[in-house]
Each structure stands twice: as C-alpha cells, then as structure tokens.
Scaffold this motif. Structure first.
Motif, PDB file in Angstrom:
ATOM      1  N   MET A  69       0.809  -1.221   0.000  1.00  0.00           N
ATOM      2  CA  MET A  69       0.000   0.000   0.000  1.00  0.00           C
ATOM      3  C   MET A  69       0.847   1.279   0.000  1.00  0.00           C
ATOM      4  N   GLY A  70       1.944   1.247  -0.767  1.00  0.00           N
ATOM      5  CA  GLY A  70       2.765   2.446  -0.939  1.00  0.00           C
ATOM      6  C   GLY A  70       3.893   2.609   0.053  1.00  0.00           C
ATOM      7  N   HIS A  71       4.065   1.636   0.963  1.00  0.00           N
ATOM      8  CA  HIS A  71       5.143   1.712   1.949  1.00  0.00           C
ATOM      9  C   HIS A  71       5.939   0.420   1.920  1.00  0.00           C
ATOM     10  N   GLY A  72       7.287   0.560   1.971  1.00  0.00           N
ATOM     11  CA  GLY A  72       8.083  -0.646   1.925  1.00  0.00           C
ATOM     12  C   GLY A  72       9.548  -0.407   2.185  1.00  0.00           C
ATOM     13  N   ILE A  81       7.762   1.089   7.690  1.00  0.00           N
ATOM     14  CA  ILE A  81       7.595  -0.267   8.209  1.00  0.00           C
ATOM     15  C   ILE A  81       6.420  -0.329   9.181  1.00  0.00           C
ATOM     16  N   LEU A  82       6.274   0.687  10.016  1.00  0.00           N
ATOM     17  CA  LEU A  82       5.154   0.721  10.956  1.00  0.00           C
ATOM     18  C   LEU A  82       3.816   0.848  10.222  1.00  0.00           C
ATOM     19  N   GLN A  83       3.797   1.582   9.112  1.00  0.00           N
ATOM     20  CA  GLN A  83       2.571   1.689   8.327  1.00  0.00           C
ATOM     21  C   GLN A  83       2.254   0.359   7.645  1.00  0.00           C
ATOM     22  N   MET A  84       3.295  -0.326   7.144  1.00  0.00           N
ATOM     23  CA  MET A  84       3.095  -1.674   6.605  1.00  0.00           C
ATOM     24  C   MET A  84       2.437  -2.570   7.648  1.00  0.00           C
ATOM     25  N   SER A  85       2.924  -2.488   8.878  1.00  0.00           N
ATOM     26  CA  SER A  85       2.396  -3.304   9.963  1.00  0.00           C
ATOM     27  C   SER A  85       0.891  -3.080  10.123  1.00  0.00           C
ATOM     28  N   ASP A  87      -1.266  -1.727   7.924  1.00  0.00           N
ATOM     29  CA  ASP A  87      -2.019  -2.080   6.717  1.00  0.00           C
ATOM     30  C   ASP A  87      -2.133  -3.593   6.536  1.00  0.00           C
ATOM     31  N   LEU A  88      -1.054  -4.317   6.790  1.00  0.00           N
ATOM     32  CA  LEU A  88      -1.084  -5.769   6.620  1.00  0.00           C
ATOM     33  C   LEU A  88      -2.074  -6.430   7.568  1.00  0.00           C
ATOM     34  N   ALA A  89      -2.210  -5.872   8.773  1.00  0.00           N
ATOM     35  CA  ALA A  89      -3.158  -6.439   9.732  1.00  0.00           C
ATOM     36  C   ALA A  89      -4.586  -6.431   9.200  1.00  0.00           C
ATOM     37  N   GLN A  90      -4.914  -5.443   8.391  1.00  0.00           N
ATOM     38  CA  GLN A  90      -6.255  -5.366   7.809  1.00  0.00           C
ATOM     39  C   GLN A  90      -6.492  -6.450   6.767  1.00  0.00           C
ATOM     40  N   TYR A  91      -5.414  -7.105   6.327  1.00  0.00           N
ATOM     41  CA  TYR A  91      -5.495  -8.174   5.331  1.00  0.00           C
ATOM     42  C   TYR A  91      -5.185  -9.541   5.949  1.00  0.00           C
ATOM     43  N   GLY A  92      -5.196  -9.620   7.274  1.00  0.00           N
ATOM     44  CA  GLY A  92      -5.040 -10.904   7.942  1.00  0.00           C
ATOM     45  C   GLY A  92      -3.620 -11.343   8.226  1.00  0.00           C
ATOM     46  N   VAL A  93      -2.637 -10.511   7.874  1.00  0.00           N
ATOM     47  CA  VAL A  93      -1.241 -10.840   8.169  1.00  0.00           C
ATOM     48  C   VAL A  93      -0.927 -10.365   9.578  1.00  0.00           C
ATOM     49  N   THR A  94      -0.438 -11.268  10.406  1.00  0.00           N
ATOM     50  CA  THR A  94      -0.147 -10.917  11.793  1.00  0.00           C
ATOM     51  C   THR A  94       1.348 -10.926  12.099  1.00  0.00           C
ATOM     52  N   SER A  95       2.168 -11.482  11.192  1.00  0.00           N
ATOM     53  CA  SER A  95       3.630 -11.451  11.326  1.00  0.00           C
ATOM     54  C   SER A  95       4.238 -11.390   9.935  1.00  0.00           C
ATOM     55  N   ALA A 118      11.695  -0.211  14.206  1.00  0.00           N
ATOM     56  CA  ALA A 118      10.235  -0.372  14.239  1.00  0.00           C
ATOM     57  C   ALA A 118       9.802  -1.509  15.149  1.00  0.00           C
ATOM     58  N   MET A 119      10.690  -2.444  15.411  1.00  0.00           N
ATOM     59  CA  MET A 119      10.322  -3.646  16.160  1.00  0.00           C
ATOM     60  C   MET A 119       9.970  -3.303  17.608  1.00  0.00           C
ATOM     61  N   GLY A 120       8.829  -3.786  18.029  1.00  0.00           N
ATOM     62  CA  GLY A 120       8.347  -3.501  19.372  1.00  0.00           C
ATOM     63  C   GLY A 120       7.384  -2.333  19.429  1.00  0.00           C
ATOM     64  N   TYR A 121       7.250  -1.613  18.299  1.00  0.00           N
ATOM     65  CA  TYR A 121       6.354  -0.446  18.258  1.00  0.00           C
ATOM     66  C   TYR A 121       5.218  -0.641  17.252  1.00  0.00           C
ATOM     67  N   GLU A 122       5.057  -1.854  16.755  1.00  0.00           N
ATOM     68  CA  GLU A 122       4.037  -2.107  15.740  1.00  0.00           C
ATOM     69  C   GLU A 122       2.628  -1.960  16.332  1.00  0.00           C
ATOM     70  N   GLU A 123       1.727  -1.425  15.539  1.00  0.00           N
ATOM     71  CA  GLU A 123       0.320  -1.360  15.927  1.00  0.00           C
ATOM     72  C   GLU A 123      -0.508  -2.408  15.188  1.00  0.00           C
ATOM     73  N   GLY A 124       0.148  -3.177  14.349  1.00  0.00           N
ATOM     74  CA  GLY A 124      -0.526  -4.236  13.594  1.00  0.00           C
ATOM     75  C   GLY A 124       0.316  -5.490  13.592  1.00  0.00           C
ATOM     76  N   ALA A 125       0.658  -5.957  12.391  1.00  0.00           N
ATOM     77  CA  ALA A 125       1.433  -7.192  12.267  1.00  0.00           C
ATOM     78  C   ALA A 125       2.822  -7.053  12.894  1.00  0.00           C
ATOM     79  N   HIS A 126       3.273  -8.128  13.521  1.00  0.00           N
ATOM     80  CA  HIS A 126       4.603  -8.148  14.136  1.00  0.00           C
ATOM     81  C   HIS A 126       5.691  -8.168  13.062  1.00  0.00           C
ATOM     82  N   VAL A 127       6.708  -7.345  13.229  1.00  0.00           N
ATOM     83  CA  VAL A 127       7.930  -7.468  12.430  1.00  0.00           C
ATOM     84  C   VAL A 127       8.787  -8.523  13.111  1.00  0.00           C
TER      85      VAL A 127
END
Length: 386
Positions: A69-72, A81-85, A87-95, A118-127
């Motif tokens: 979704m435009g971040h990588g 990376i935090l935005q990826m986290s 966005d991915l959670a909305q698509y069922g990815v948790t890690s 970014a690790m430890g600060y994710e609001e969605g999928a775990h890095v």
C-alpha cells in the motif's frame, strides 16, 4: 479475555468442526468443542464473539514481502515499516519479514537499522525480523535486482550487516554456486539465519553442496533459478528431489502456472511448502505512480512489470488471496492454511506462532467461505472487526 465460538477451527495442522477458542491477553488459553462451550459458565469480563460458522485460523505469516500500500523497504524508513504493519493487519497478516533488495552497504545498513527501530512499536502485524534477498546472489538470475548490487560471499560484510541488525536477520536468499558460499553458509548457520536458495544459476551438484551446509529452504520456487534439465536437474530439480528442502511459492497464477502446483503436491509433503506474496510496495496502492526498487512499474496481467522493459518485477498478491488461489489449484483448505501459518513459523523458528493451541500466541483470523476477512486479532487485541 475473549472467547470465539461457533466456528470451524483450522488450527494450522488440521480441521475441527464447531469449535471455540479462549484467549487470555497475548496467549491462547484453551481450545474446546462447541458442545463444551455451551456447558461452560463464563465470568462477565469474558467478551463472547459468535463467528457464525466461519473459519477460525492462525494469523497469516508472510516471510517474503517488500512492501504494501505504498510503503516498503525500497524507500526504507521506520515510519514506512510501521505503516506496513498496520495495513497488513487489515489483510489478515499478523507477522511478516520485511524483505530487502540488495543495494550498497551503506544503504543496506541504513534500511536494516530503520526496520529494527520499528520492532516492538508495531500497531498491527509483528515485524519478526529481516529477510535479505541478496546481495550474495547470481548475476545470471537477477530478475529485477540491479547488477551493480550483487557480490560474491563476504563474511566481513555479513558480520557488519548482522551487527547493524542486532541479530534480527532471520532469513537470507543466496546462490549456492558462488565461490566462498560454504564458509558464508556456515557463518549464517552459527548466527541462526535461515538460508534460502534463490536467484541462483546452480548446477545440481552445487545444490547438493548447499544442502550439506544447511541451505534447506528456497526462494520463490521455480522463479529466478536454474531450471530442470534431464542431464542437469538444476535448482528446480534439486528442490523437488531432496526431501530435506522446503520451498516458498508465489500463488498468484502468474509467477507459477497453476498446473505446476499439482507437481508440487506430488513431490513435496504438506510440511515443506510455504506461501509468500513477494509483494511489491505498490500492492493495493490506491492511485499515484507505482514504484518498486526505485524503478517505475505498471500493473498488468495480474502482477507488476518494470515499465522500462516489461520484465516481471514482482507480485501484487495478498496472503488471503494466496490461500484462496492455492485451494483453487487443488490443495485442501487445511493445507493451504498450514502453508501460510504453521510451516513458516516452524521453518523460521517462530516459537509459539502459527498454530491455535494453548500456550501459543493469540494471533487469529476469522474468514468465511468466500475468503472475506471478518476478524483479525493480534496479541489478543482486535485489529479488524467486520
């Protein structure tokens, strides 16, 4: 606590009809039948969620993804990376493992540090850690990797990248045939890095030597590797022949012909297959110019192509669609879920992930027969609820 009930449990290994899952914070506390659920008396602090006969499965794990979704990782910042986290959670990815293209040492170290921050600060999928797709890969099987970024194995460089990561490089794609690969592979094994054969022009004997030193997984099987030949089975033949080797695969129906999944079904066990997206940064991006690895791409025929020469640049796949496609290609739903949960967790040594069982992490998705996501929980917290 949360109790999900009235669902079909796909626990990452098998299927159980009419099941319930009790979640206590970040862990799964209990798994039981719907009949037992009806007999239980829950305290008022338990949130009861009826999933209405839909599937309950472990959260999806993507071990090879460049962006979303435009971040990588191609324009690599901690914020991206935090935005990826999220966005991915909305698509069922948790890690997920943010996957880096090879670049200059300075650029790679910068990107590694941004990911680790970014690790430890994710609001969605775990890095979970970093996947290095190079730089120790073949100049003859580049795909869209830039030739000036590829180099021979260099243990001192590996050590500098490892130090910058603080030990968070999880997996690395390498070409087994490169001079000096044996020593590099042994150094990686000492560090706990999972080695994947990919972007390789290896002869069959090179692949056998790679297996000897622990190169037991493979990157986007069939793609960017030496093909099967009757006098030299190459990388493809070695992966099919050797039971020790597991394989990633991109199930978009473009990177690999759907009928080749029938060959995979016959020659590899259900424990040896891992679904990945290899998704590029503009995947699911809404509008604007599309860029990946600092080059403009266009979406055409189900995947991204480099605009300059029309070479396939990468996937636009999501993990839930990957599962749907894998079922359409002939695998059972239980196996397709395993390929996206229990298998990557085991191969990447993610303890307590990928299976719905007491003591495991409470990363869970709920989806229906049409593969529409209804609920996503990460660490027992609801991230999506439709």
């Amino acid at each position: 606590m949360i109790c999900l009930h009235n669902g079909i449990l796909l626990n990452g290994i098998s299927t159980e009809e009419k099941s319930a899952v009790l979640i206590d914070g970040g862990k799964i506390k209990d798994v039981f039948s719907e009949e037992r659920y009806l007999q239980k008396k829950f305290s008022s602090d338990v949130q009861i969620i009826d999933v209405h006969g839909n599937y309950i499965a472990p959260g999806l794990i993507d071990t090879h993804i460049h962006g979303f979704m435009g971040h990588g990782t191609d324009v690599c910042t901690t914020a991206a990376i935090l935005q990826m986290s999220k966005d991915l959670a909305q698509y069922g990815v948790t890690s997920f493992n943010p996957t880096m293209y090879p670049s200059s040492e300075e650029e790679m170290i910068h990107c590694i540090r941004e990911i680790v921050a970014a690790m430890g600060y994710e609001e969605g999928a775990h890095v979970m850690g970093i996947h290095l797709e190079g730089p120790f890969i073949s100049p003859f099987k580049l795909g869209v990797q830039r030739p000036e970024t590829v180099r021979l194995p260099d243990i001192s460089l590996l050590d500098r990248l490892w130090e910058a990561s603080g030990g968070h490089i999880v997996n690395m794609t390498v070409a087994p045939e490169l001079k000096g690969m044996r020593d590099l592979a042994l150094s990686c094994i000492d560090k706990g890095i999972v080695l994947q054969a990919g972007h390789t022009n290896a002869e069959y004997r090179n692949m056998e030597e790679g297996v000897q030193v622990g190169i037991l997984h493979s990157t986007h099987f069939f793609n960017a590797m030496s093909q099967l030949h009757h006098r030299n089975p190459g990388a493809v033949g070695a992966i099919l022949i050797h039971p020790e080797m597991s394989c990633e695969i991109i199930a978009d129906g473009v990177h690999v012909h759907p009928d080749l999944f029938k060959l995979l079904q016959r020659d590899k066990t259900p424990e040896q297959i891992v679904l990945v997206t290899d998704a590029l940064t503009p995947t699911e991006q809404k509008g604007g110019q599309l860029f990946a690895n600092n080059e403009e791409v266009v979406f055409e025929g189900g995947c991204f192509h480099r605009k300059a020469d029309d070479v396939i640049a990468g996937s636009a796949l999501t993990m839930i669609r990957s599962i749907q496609n894998t079922v359409a290609f002939g695998f059972s739903l239980a196996d397709a879920i395993r390929f996206a949960t229990a298998n990557p967790a085991r191969i990447m040594k993610y303890v307590h992930k990928g299976i719905i069982s007491p003591g495991y992490d409470s990363d869970i998705i709920v989806f229906d027969k049409d593969f529409a996501l209804h609920l996503v929980l990460i660490d027992g917290k609801i991230k999506r609820n439709v």
